[in-house]
Every structure is written in structure tokens, then in C-alpha cells.
Design an enzyme around this catalytic site. Sequence first.
Site, PDB file in Angstrom:
ATOM      1  N   TYR A   1       5.692  60.822  37.708  1.00 14.80           N
ATOM      2  CA  TYR A   1       5.613  60.074  36.451  1.00 14.80           C
ATOM      3  C   TYR A   1       4.634  58.919  36.570  1.00 14.80           C
ATOM      4  O   TYR A   1       4.248  58.508  37.659  1.00 14.80           O
ATOM      5  CB  TYR A   1       6.992  59.574  36.020  1.00 14.80           C
ATOM      6  CG  TYR A   1       7.483  58.326  36.723  1.00 14.80           C
ATOM      7  CD1 TYR A   1       7.449  57.085  36.097  1.00 14.80           C
ATOM      8  CD2 TYR A   1       7.978  58.382  38.030  1.00 14.80           C
ATOM      9  CE1 TYR A   1       7.905  55.935  36.737  1.00 14.80           C
ATOM     10  CE2 TYR A   1       8.441  57.251  38.672  1.00 14.80           C
ATOM     11  CZ  TYR A   1       8.390  56.028  38.023  1.00 14.80           C
ATOM     12  OH  TYR A   1       8.825  54.900  38.657  1.00 14.80           O
TER      13      TYR A   1
ATOM     14  N   LYS B   1       4.369  58.773  43.413  1.00 15.45           N
ATOM     15  CA  LYS B   1       5.207  58.248  42.327  1.00 15.45           C
ATOM     16  C   LYS B   1       6.067  59.371  41.728  1.00 15.45           C
ATOM     17  O   LYS B   1       5.789  59.894  40.649  1.00 15.45           O
ATOM     18  CB  LYS B   1       4.343  57.590  41.248  1.00 15.45           C
ATOM     19  CG  LYS B   1       5.126  56.664  40.310  1.00 15.45           C
ATOM     20  CD  LYS B   1       4.183  55.889  39.418  1.00 15.45           C
ATOM     21  CE  LYS B   1       4.929  55.022  38.412  1.00 15.45           C
ATOM     22  NZ  LYS B   1       5.625  53.888  39.038  1.00 15.45           N
TER      23      LYS B   1
ATOM     24  N   GLU C   1       9.294  46.701  49.281  1.00 13.83           N
ATOM     25  CA  GLU C   1       8.996  46.370  47.887  1.00 13.83           C
ATOM     26  C   GLU C   1      10.298  46.170  47.129  1.00 13.83           C
ATOM     27  O   GLU C   1      11.378  46.238  47.717  1.00 13.83           O
ATOM     28  CB  GLU C   1       8.153  47.464  47.235  1.00 13.83           C
ATOM     29  CG  GLU C   1       8.790  48.850  47.289  1.00 13.83           C
ATOM     30  CD  GLU C   1       7.853  49.946  46.803  1.00 13.83           C
ATOM     31  OE1 GLU C   1       6.954  49.657  45.993  1.00 13.83           O
ATOM     32  OE2 GLU C   1       8.041  51.111  47.222  1.00 13.83           O
TER      33      GLU C   1
ATOM     34  N   LEU D   1       4.930  52.045  47.098  1.00 15.91           N
ATOM     35  CA  LEU D   1       4.056  52.583  46.073  1.00 15.91           C
ATOM     36  C   LEU D   1       2.767  51.783  46.036  1.00 15.91           C
ATOM     37  O   LEU D   1       2.774  50.552  46.131  1.00 15.91           O
ATOM     38  CB  LEU D   1       4.748  52.518  44.708  1.00 15.91           C
ATOM     39  CG  LEU D   1       3.965  53.158  43.557  1.00 15.91           C
ATOM     40  CD1 LEU D   1       3.867  54.670  43.746  1.00 15.91           C
ATOM     41  CD2 LEU D   1       4.614  52.827  42.219  1.00 15.91           C
TER      42      LEU D   1
END
Length: 286
Positions: free
Chosen positions: A33, A147, A179, A204
Site C-alpha cells: 500500500y 510497505k 521507528e 520503512l
Amino acid sequence: MSRIVYLNGQWLPEDEAKVSIFDRGYTFADAIYEVTAVIGGKLLDYPGHVTRLKRSLEAIGIPMPVGENELLDLHHEIVAKNGVDEGLIYLQVSRGAEDRNFLYSEDLKPTFSMFTQAFPVLANPKVESGITVVSMPDGRWVNRQIKTVQLLYSSLAKMEAKKQGADDVIFVEDGFITEASSANFHIITRAGVLVTRHLSNALLHGITRGSVLGLAGKADLQFEERAFSVEEALDAAEAFVTSATNFVMPVVSIDGKAIGSGRPGASTLKLREIYIADKLAHAIGR
């Protein structure tokens, strides 16, 4: 009023859009996505999102469902059909549908969908107060640079953070922060250096992250890409997260302990202003 969504070549009212129960996005989370912010009906940081979409799809062997020119047209069209002035466009591509099996056919036709969400990306009320986070072990799969829609661990962790009275979670692995649940995490040291985790499969490769680093000089900030711990973050002057949904969002505490003054930092807010101005100047309209 029902939104108009895009599904496999069709524009449909949201309640008429149906995906097979055998879709591998549903049975195996076998899907990619992307999220693009919209302000004034224009697309922000769009080229970076398309580049990452192609990279993620290639990494797991799903073909691009449409060409790049058509993809851009679809983004403009979904904005127009839903009258989006400020908000987000979600795009998802799954491998496709067939009877459930760990092995998949290599000629599956991808399932491709898009929808919009109204969201105050500019006037986000959290900017004034900053957000609070709690630290948790990073239990996600190792290929976080892709992702995918494998977001269960992040969702459960964020729910746990909410139960603890915090806004979000930061993940820790081998003693270092990777993260946040859906954003990259950064600190600004007392010496005025922006420190962010170096790119690897541990996190990411954020599009907003990359843009912010490119603009750091305009905020009179040098930057370093390296690992850092929760302890170093708590000793920093400021902290913030970056994402397509939050742009640059101040972080004011970790595990109930204040970062700096416990208020959004001046450098963070300046960087947010610079980022927004730059992206609005380069936003893509029809």
C-alpha cells in the site's frame, strides 16, 4: 455521502466495491500500500510515493497494475470525484485472488484499489501539544523497508500505547529505536544535530523522512544517519516523527519522561513550516 472508490478499473460507490474472500491480501496479507497527502486538491511528495510503490511491488514480485501516467491520472480523478481539498489517498495492490494456498500462481492478476479520507493534514491539533509515545520491543517481520499491509503488530502496539495513555509507540530492537508504529522517528540533539536512523530493512524508507533531511539545512540543522537509543532520545533537546499523514509531528515524551522542555521544540516546528511550504510549492495538480 458515499465516497467513490476505484477497484480494478471501475469507479464505484464505496458500498458497492467488493473484493473476493480468496484475495491473497485478505488470506495472507500479500499486498502493498501507499498513502499520498492532498492539500488544495493537489498531491504532495507524489513522485517519491510512486517510486517506493514500484520498489515494494518488485520486492515481492507483484507487477504494477497500471502504467505511471495512468496512475497519476487516477490520483487526480479520485480527488475530483470525491471533492477532496485536504486529506489522504490510500492505494493498495494485492497479488490477486485464487483458492487459498501458500504457493501462488505466478500469473495472478493483481487486485488494485484506491480510496480517499478527509483528514486535517495542515491543521492537525496535535501539533500544538505534541504527541507522547511509549517504547516497546519491535516484533514485526524483518523486511520493514517493504510497505506491506502486514500491520497487525503495529496496530496492537498502538492500541496498547493508547491504553497506557500515550498517542503512539516507538519500537526498540537490539537496544536501538527503529521507528514509530507508522512513522519514522527522529531527534535533535542539544548540539543542534538532527539524528535519524540509517536506512536498512529495520525500518520503512519514509518519503517524508527523505524530504525532511533534504530540507534540514534550511532549518539550520546538520543531520546524521545512525542508530540511537531511548536513553539518547530522552537526553535530546527535541524529537519528532515524520509521515505522509502527520508531516513533521513533535514528540514531547517517551515512557512518561519529558524530552527537552516537554513542549514542541522550535527547530521541529520550523522544520514543519519549511516542509509544508516546500511541498505546497511543488504539489502536483491537474
